[in-house]
Design a protein around this motif. Structure first.
Motif, PDB file in Angstrom:
ATOM      1  N   THR A  39      42.186 104.170 -27.353  1.00 18.15           N
ATOM      2  CA  THR A  39      41.154 105.034 -26.781  1.00 18.15           C
ATOM      3  C   THR A  39      40.766 104.564 -25.384  1.00 18.15           C
ATOM      4  OG1 THR A  39      40.313 105.505 -28.999  1.00 18.15           O
ATOM      5  CG2 THR A  39      38.874 106.032 -27.159  1.00 18.15           C
ATOM      6  N   LEU A  64      39.589 108.660 -31.277  1.00 16.42           N
ATOM      7  CA  LEU A  64      40.902 108.579 -30.646  1.00 16.42           C
ATOM      8  C   LEU A  64      41.556 109.951 -30.548  1.00 16.42           C
ATOM      9  CD1 LEU A  64      43.382 107.174 -29.501  1.00 16.42           C
ATOM     10  CD2 LEU A  64      44.031 106.556 -31.851  1.00 16.42           C
ATOM     11  N   ARG A 109      39.842 112.067 -27.955  1.00 15.96           N
ATOM     12  CA  ARG A 109      40.197 111.608 -26.610  1.00 15.96           C
ATOM     13  C   ARG A 109      41.582 112.127 -26.226  1.00 15.96           C
ATOM     14  NH1 ARG A 109      38.484 110.746 -21.860  1.00 15.96           N
ATOM     15  NH2 ARG A 109      39.804 112.577 -21.889  1.00 15.96           N
TER      16      ARG A 109
END
Length: 203
Positions: A33, A78, A81
């Motif tokens: 991330t 994650l 993102r």
């Protein structure tokens, strides 16, 4: 355990825990991330996500999963993102994709894999729920019945079937996997970051 190579507008992120089938730890999720945050803040036009060895990822590290990683918000952070990246994102799957590793791959723009890869998400058998966005993204790609074959029936899907269903965009020989991923990135790399982000937003 996350390798990173950046060159000429392209970043390659590699899961580097091949001795454990690239099973994901909390630290690896946080590192991925953070790398994506840095890329998104820069001028790169493409990201390739791949793995070391012969397995892309076995999903969550089992010891950490039992200790709480299976229900951690790190997975959703994650995949969110990855989905929000302004550049072209390509998953170059060097082998089997399993469990929680699905999230970041489903959030990529393109997915290519070697013929030996298979795909399974054994949440029904393990007693965990999938991450909230994973069923939605999986259903958008392959439809609700096929998503249930993976998530509820717990079936392993081979690469050729995954291609037929739309889970994969291309099957590539192992020796040219990364070359093909980089070839797919060429169009984006020839454009400005603003142009790439603009076309991605339209799609």
């Amino acid at each position: 355990m996350i390798g990173r190579i950046s060159q000429k507008g392209l970043t390659i992120l590699t899961l580097e825990r091949s001795d454990k089938a690239n099973a994901l730890t909390a630290g690896m999720l946080e590192a991925l991330t953070a790398h994506l945050d840095e890329v998104a803040a820069g001028s790169d036009r493409a990201v390739i996500l791949t793995g070391a060895g012969k397995v892309f990822s076995a999903g969550a590290d089992l010891d950490e999963a039992r200790a709480g990683l299976a229900v951690s918000p790190l997975w959703e952070r994650l995949s969110a993102r990855m989905a929000a990246m302004p550049c072209l994102t390509i998953a170059a799957l060097n082998g089997t994709l399993a469990g929680g590793a699905f999230g970041m791959v489903l959030a990529c723009d393109l997915r290519i894999a070697v013929p030996q890869a298979s795909f399974f998400y054994p949440v029904m058998r393990l007693g965990f729920l999938p991450q909230p966005s994973d069923p939605r993204r999986l259903t958008a790609l392959i439809g609700p019945s096929r998503a249930k074959i993976i998530l509820m029936a717990g079936q392993k899907v081979p690469a050729d079937q995954a291609l037929d269903w739309g889970l994969l965009d291309r099957i590539v020989a192992p020796e040219v996997l990364m070359a093909e991923a980089e070839r797919l990135a060429e169009g984006a790399l020839a454009a400005s970051p603003e142009h790439v982000a603009g076309i991605k937003a339209l799609c």
